[in-house]
Design a protein around this motif. Sequence first.
Motif, PDB file in Angstrom:
ATOM      1  N   ARG A  61      18.351  52.401  83.521  1.00 25.11           N
ATOM      2  CA  ARG A  61      18.279  51.062  82.929  1.00 25.11           C
ATOM      3  C   ARG A  61      16.953  50.425  83.333  1.00 25.11           C
ATOM      4  NH1 ARG A  61      24.456  48.868  84.109  1.00 25.11           N
ATOM      5  NH2 ARG A  61      25.394  50.929  83.905  1.00 25.11           N
ATOM      6  N   GLN A  65      20.563  43.970  84.697  1.00 25.90           N
ATOM      7  CA  GLN A  65      21.557  43.405  83.778  1.00 25.90           C
ATOM      8  C   GLN A  65      21.503  44.033  82.392  1.00 25.90           C
ATOM      9  OE1 GLN A  65      19.093  41.809  85.277  1.00 25.90           O
ATOM     10  NE2 GLN A  65      19.816  40.034  86.421  1.00 25.90           N
ATOM     11  N   GLN A  66      20.755  45.089  82.221  1.00 21.03           N
ATOM     12  CA  GLN A  66      20.630  45.695  80.892  1.00 21.03           C
ATOM     13  C   GLN A  66      21.926  46.383  80.484  1.00 21.03           C
ATOM     14  OE1 GLN A  66      17.848  49.074  80.297  1.00 21.03           O
ATOM     15  NE2 GLN A  66      19.417  49.622  78.801  1.00 21.03           N
ATOM     16  N   PRO A  67      22.442  46.115  79.290  1.00 22.17           N
ATOM     17  CA  PRO A  67      23.578  46.904  78.829  1.00 22.17           C
ATOM     18  C   PRO A  67      23.121  48.359  78.687  1.00 22.17           C
ATOM     19  CG  PRO A  67      23.085  45.060  77.328  1.00 22.17           C
ATOM     20  CD  PRO A  67      21.959  45.153  78.297  1.00 22.17           C
ATOM     21  N   PRO A  68      23.785  49.316  79.332  1.00 22.88           N
ATOM     22  CA  PRO A  68      23.315  50.699  79.212  1.00 22.88           C
ATOM     23  C   PRO A  68      23.313  51.163  77.757  1.00 22.88           C
ATOM     24  CG  PRO A  68      25.484  50.608  80.288  1.00 22.88           C
ATOM     25  CD  PRO A  68      24.973  49.211  80.204  1.00 22.88           C
ATOM     26  N   VAL A 101      32.465  56.564  81.286  1.00 23.68           N
ATOM     27  CA  VAL A 101      32.292  55.503  82.286  1.00 23.68           C
ATOM     28  C   VAL A 101      33.204  54.337  81.869  1.00 23.68           C
ATOM     29  CG1 VAL A 101      30.578  54.050  83.432  1.00 23.68           C
ATOM     30  CG2 VAL A 101      29.866  56.176  82.332  1.00 23.68           C
ATOM     31  N   PRO A 102      34.106  53.876  82.732  1.00 27.30           N
ATOM     32  CA  PRO A 102      34.950  52.744  82.317  1.00 27.30           C
ATOM     33  C   PRO A 102      34.134  51.462  82.166  1.00 27.30           C
ATOM     34  CG  PRO A 102      35.349  53.270  84.632  1.00 27.30           C
ATOM     35  CD  PRO A 102      34.413  54.315  84.117  1.00 27.30           C
ATOM     36  N   ILE A 103      34.550  50.578  81.253  1.00 26.03           N
ATOM     37  CA  ILE A 103      33.840  49.316  81.041  1.00 26.03           C
ATOM     38  C   ILE A 103      33.746  48.557  82.363  1.00 26.03           C
ATOM     39  CG2 ILE A 103      34.271  48.982  78.577  1.00 26.03           C
ATOM     40  CD1 ILE A 103      36.713  47.283  79.342  1.00 26.03           C
ATOM     41  N   THR A 106      32.485  42.951  84.466  1.00 22.01           N
ATOM     42  CA  THR A 106      32.043  41.774  83.713  1.00 22.01           C
ATOM     43  C   THR A 106      32.729  41.692  82.348  1.00 22.01           C
ATOM     44  OG1 THR A 106      30.235  43.070  82.848  1.00 22.01           O
ATOM     45  CG2 THR A 106      29.738  41.678  84.740  1.00 22.01           C
ATOM     46  N   HIS A 107      33.206  42.812  81.843  1.00 21.18           N
ATOM     47  CA  HIS A 107      33.824  42.857  80.518  1.00 21.18           C
ATOM     48  C   HIS A 107      35.218  42.246  80.494  1.00 21.18           C
ATOM     49  CE1 HIS A 107      30.434  45.419  80.236  1.00 21.18           C
ATOM     50  NE2 HIS A 107      30.682  45.808  79.003  1.00 21.18           N
ATOM     51  N   ARG A 123      33.557  40.540  74.575  1.00 16.58           N
ATOM     52  CA  ARG A 123      33.017  41.878  74.821  1.00 16.58           C
ATOM     53  C   ARG A 123      33.658  42.921  73.901  1.00 16.58           C
ATOM     54  NH1 ARG A 123      29.477  42.564  79.539  1.00 16.58           N
ATOM     55  NH2 ARG A 123      28.777  40.447  79.791  1.00 16.58           N
ATOM     56  N   PHE A 125      33.166  43.634  70.576  1.00 11.10           N
ATOM     57  CA  PHE A 125      32.299  44.388  69.657  1.00 11.10           C
ATOM     58  C   PHE A 125      31.153  45.032  70.440  1.00 11.10           C
ATOM     59  CE2 PHE A 125      34.497  41.446  66.807  1.00 11.10           C
ATOM     60  CZ  PHE A 125      35.048  42.384  65.943  1.00 11.10           C
ATOM     61  N   CYS A 126      31.444  46.204  70.958  1.00 12.83           N
ATOM     62  CA  CYS A 126      30.556  46.904  71.892  1.00 12.83           C
ATOM     63  C   CYS A 126      29.114  47.026  71.391  1.00 12.83           C
ATOM     64  CB  CYS A 126      31.075  48.297  72.157  1.00 12.83           C
ATOM     65  SG  CYS A 126      32.846  48.390  72.395  1.00 12.83           S
ATOM     66  N   CYS A 129      25.873  44.873  71.976  1.00 13.28           N
ATOM     67  CA  CYS A 129      25.016  45.002  73.163  1.00 13.28           C
ATOM     68  C   CYS A 129      24.629  46.451  73.462  1.00 13.28           C
ATOM     69  CB  CYS A 129      25.716  44.425  74.382  1.00 13.28           C
ATOM     70  SG  CYS A 129      26.252  42.718  74.174  1.00 13.28           S
ATOM     71  N   HIS A 130      25.510  47.389  73.167  1.00  6.41           N
ATOM     72  CA  HIS A 130      25.234  48.803  73.468  1.00  6.41           C
ATOM     73  C   HIS A 130      24.820  49.514  72.191  1.00  6.41           C
ATOM     74  CE1 HIS A 130      26.930  48.395  77.471  1.00  6.41           C
ATOM     75  NE2 HIS A 130      27.917  47.722  76.925  1.00  6.41           N
TER      76      HIS A 130
HETATM   77  C1  HEC Z   1      27.900  40.814  75.274  1.00  3.43           C
HETATM   78  C2  HEC Z   1      27.319  42.117  75.588  1.00  3.43           C
HETATM   79  C3  HEC Z   1      28.263  43.286  75.815  1.00  3.43           C
HETATM   80  C4  HEC Z   1      29.327  43.715  75.052  1.00  3.43           C
HETATM   81  C5  HEC Z   1      29.857  43.096  73.753  1.00  3.43           C
HETATM   82  C6  HEC Z   1      29.831  44.906  75.682  1.00  3.43           C
HETATM   83  N1  HEC Z   1      29.084  45.188  76.805  1.00  3.43           N
HETATM   84 FE1  HEC Z   1      29.287  46.815  78.009  1.00  3.43          FE
HETATM   85  N2  HEC Z   1      27.827  46.096  79.246  1.00  3.43           N
HETATM   86  C7  HEC Z   1      27.071  44.967  79.018  1.00  3.43           C
HETATM   87  C8  HEC Z   1      26.163  44.766  80.140  1.00  3.43           C
HETATM   88  C9  HEC Z   1      25.175  43.623  80.264  1.00  3.43           C
HETATM   89  C10 HEC Z   1      26.391  45.819  81.049  1.00  3.43           C
HETATM   90  C11 HEC Z   1      25.687  46.081  82.393  1.00  3.43           C
HETATM   91  C12 HEC Z   1      26.111  45.122  83.454  1.00  3.43           C
HETATM   92  C13 HEC Z   1      27.591  44.986  83.511  1.00  3.43           C
HETATM   93  O1  HEC Z   1      28.292  45.924  83.938  1.00  3.43           O
HETATM   94  O2  HEC Z   1      28.024  43.929  83.055  1.00  3.43           O
HETATM   95  C14 HEC Z   1      27.457  46.645  80.467  1.00  3.43           C
HETATM   96  C15 HEC Z   1      27.971  47.779  81.051  1.00  3.43           C
HETATM   97  C16 HEC Z   1      28.805  48.682  80.390  1.00  3.43           C
HETATM   98  C17 HEC Z   1      29.172  49.997  80.895  1.00  3.43           C
HETATM   99  C18 HEC Z   1      28.722  50.600  82.209  1.00  3.43           C
HETATM  100  C19 HEC Z   1      29.647  50.120  83.291  1.00  3.43           C
HETATM  101  C20 HEC Z   1      29.262  50.606  84.657  1.00  3.43           C
HETATM  102  O3  HEC Z   1      30.033  50.321  85.586  1.00  3.43           O
HETATM  103  O4  HEC Z   1      28.196  51.212  84.811  1.00  3.43           O
HETATM  104  C21 HEC Z   1      29.985  50.568  79.956  1.00  3.43           C
HETATM  105  C22 HEC Z   1      30.610  51.940  79.996  1.00  3.43           C
HETATM  106  C23 HEC Z   1      30.155  49.600  78.882  1.00  3.43           C
HETATM  107  N3  HEC Z   1      29.430  48.467  79.189  1.00  3.43           N
HETATM  108  C24 HEC Z   1      30.926  49.814  77.751  1.00  3.43           C
HETATM  109  C25 HEC Z   1      31.222  48.826  76.827  1.00  3.43           C
HETATM  110  C26 HEC Z   1      32.193  48.980  75.763  1.00  3.43           C
HETATM  111  C27 HEC Z   1      32.998  50.243  75.490  1.00  3.43           C
HETATM  112  C28 HEC Z   1      32.229  47.797  75.083  1.00  3.43           C
HETATM  113  C29 HEC Z   1      33.132  47.404  73.941  1.00  3.43           C
HETATM  114  C30 HEC Z   1      34.562  47.436  74.217  1.00  3.43           C
HETATM  115  C31 HEC Z   1      31.242  46.915  75.682  1.00  3.43           C
HETATM  116  N4  HEC Z   1      30.674  47.571  76.744  1.00  3.43           N
HETATM  117  C32 HEC Z   1      30.905  45.645  75.232  1.00  3.43           C
HETATM  118  C33 HEC Z   1      27.159  44.159  77.915  1.00  3.43           C
HETATM  119  C34 HEC Z   1      28.114  44.226  76.917  1.00  3.43           C
END
Ligand code: HEC
Length: 164
Positions: A61, A65-68, A101-103, A106-107, A123, A125-126, A129-130
């Motif tokens: 990353r 704070q970057q969404p992966p 990797v589980p969400i 923060t989700h 969170r 609509f994945c 951000c991803h």
């Molecule tokens: C609003 C933006 C946003 C949305 C929508 C979102 N994410 Fe994320 N996600 C992030 C950010 C920012 C991070 C990195 C920091 C954190 O964990 O919050 C992240 C981290 C992750 C990670 C890594 C977690 C880890 O512990 O390393 C996964 C896997 C992931 N997201 C999956 C998902 C999935 C699947 C969805 C939909 C159900 C989703 N995200 C929706 C912003 C978002």
Amino acid sequence: MRLWIALVAVCSLLAPPGPQAQPTVPAEPFHDGLRGTTPLDEEAKPPLIYPTENKDVIRGRAYAQQPPTIPHKIDGYQVDKNANRCLSCHARSRAAESGAVPIGVTHYADRAGTTLGTLAPRRYFCTQCHVPQADTKPLVSNTFTDIEDIRVAPGPKASPARRN
Ligand code: HEC
Ligand code: HEC
């Protein structure tokens, strides 16, 4: 209709001349990072769609704070109000089985900061951000530097601290 045309013509004659008659056209030839040199009123030839990178290797990353980015294809994965395909692998309850990797924690937090028992609606609509990646030339340049790569040049020597 004719009366209208006459009226408009008379009005335009009566109107005082503006300080500037015509806006000036910039001298440089039109160029846009996305459109190239194709003028705005013409349709550009679409470039080839690059294949999505599907190496299944988690990428680094650029900042904490970057969404992966998504390291696999997501073609045809349904994400709408009826179903979320991503969660079939990335939900905490599915991770052991899927190897995904589980969400992150923060989700589960809603916008008021309350931690919920399930994925927070904001969170859902994945792909907001991803995003998956393709190995292409960037369309727009970017000079972003990771904070860890910034070397601060030594500044002028600080004057000795004053004692009050
Ligand atoms: C609003 C933006 C946003 C949305 C929508 C979102 N994410 Fe994320 N996600 C992030 C950010 C920012 C991070 C990195 C920091 C954190 O964990 O919050 C992240 C981290 C992750 C990670 C890594 C977690 C880890 O512990 O390393 C996964 C896997 C992931 N997201 C999956 C998902 C999935 C699947 C969805 C939909 C159900 C989703 N995200 C929706 C912003 C978002
Ligand atoms: C069939 C199971 C499966 C589905 C469905 C799936 N993923 Fe994944 N995902 C994985 C696995 C496994 C990994 C670990 C790396 C790999 O093998 O590709 C991963 C990795 C990721 C990562 C990287 C996490 C990190 O920490 O860098 C993100 C982001 C991600 N997926 C997002 C999504 C999104 C968004 C969707 C829905 C559009 C989705 N995934 C659908 C299995 C899945």
